[in-house]
Design a protein around this motif. Structure first.
Motif: not given
Length: 292
Positions: A78-80, A102-105, A156-158
């Protein structure tokens, strides 16, 4: 399935996903929440149909099997989804998609904190490099008035990072049922916000058609391709192949809409992509030298 077939499917998924920014740029009047609602409405039936087919006509059982982990991952989406839509509408496509990487990190750090998963030294180095790249981009955004869009892209990455960690926590091999929950939760959240804000659900047929098409084709079909292909490709290789989305997305809007980005975006984005590529290559090498 052969490795080469898996690569082609993953590249096809990334190519589809790279069209999302271009598609959202065609929407004229719909708000973030309208787009999120109709995009989810387009996405959910396609994923449901695929899950029903692959589960032998038992989609409900397949969705229930993901349990609490899948539900948490769905909330992460939802946040993404919301962050991605807002970012694309308020900053350049290049800025948004670079920050999405940045999402993998984020997943690595969340996995380390929540799941006590070991983070390799090479990954910590890549995270440090990525932070430098993101700082360059966000600082540039402050100068050009796109800081809020940059923050939305990081949110979104988070969200995607949380989705990934939830899947690992639940040891879920198939992400599609969790993604279906994400689409349902996103539609419900968007509907709630629309009601609270007093916005209309029905926007122009053009905007509804584009948003629904993005959900049904770009997101849902891309996710199906990615899920199938990822079964024969190591995670580190997947990270490298997924960069096709980041490389193509700015090219589409530049070639078709004439949109470009600032030098800070490309400098910071290049640093961030270097960090992602370094981490993926390091992961591949570690996999090769590890004992069988």
């Amino acid at each position: 399935m052969r490795y080469g077939t898996g690569v082609m499917l993953v590249l096809a998924a990334g190519t589809l996903w790279s069209l999302m920014g271009l598609g959202l740029r065609q929407i004229e009047d719909a708000s973030v929440w309208n787009i999120m609602f109709w995009r989810s409405v387009g996405m959910a039936p396609v994923l449901l149909a695929w899950i029903a087919w692959t589960s032998g006509g038992k989609p409900v059982a397949a969705v229930k099997s993901v349990g609490v982990a899948g539900a948490i991952g769905g909330f992460g989406l939802v946040f993404a989804f919301a962050g991605a839509i807002y970012a694309i509408q308020t900053t350049t496509i290049a800025n948004a998609v670079f920050l999405f990487t940045a999402s993998p990190f984020v997943a690595a750090v969340l996995g380390w904190i929540l799941l006590r998963e070991r983070v390799a030294p090479a990954t910590w180095a890549a995270i440090g490099l990525a932070v430098v790249g993101m700082f360059v981009m966000v600082r540039e955004g402050l100068a050009v008035g796109a800081l809020v869009g940059n923050m939305a892209a990081l949110l979104s990455a988070v969200g995607f990072g949380a989705f990934s960690v939830a899947l690992r926590w639940g040891k879920l091999a198939d992400m599609l049922p969790a993604a279906l929950l994400g689409a349902v939760f996103s539609a419900a959240a968007a509907a709630l916000v629309i009601v609270v804000l007093g916005e209309p659900f029905v926007v122009s047929p053009r905007d509804m058609g584009i948003a629904t098409g993005i959900g049904a084709v770009v997101l849902a079909v891309g996710m199906i391709f990615f899920t199938i292909g990822s079964r024969v490709i190591p995670a580190a290789d997947l990270t490298l192949f997924s960069l096709i989305e980041v490389l193509l997305a700015p090219l589409w809007v530049w070639a078709i809409l004439g949109e470009t980005a600032s030098s800070g975006t490309f400098v910071g984005g290049a640093i961030l992509l270097a960090a992602v590529a370094f981490n993926a290559v390091a992961g591949t090498r570690a996999r090769r030298v590890s004992p069988a």
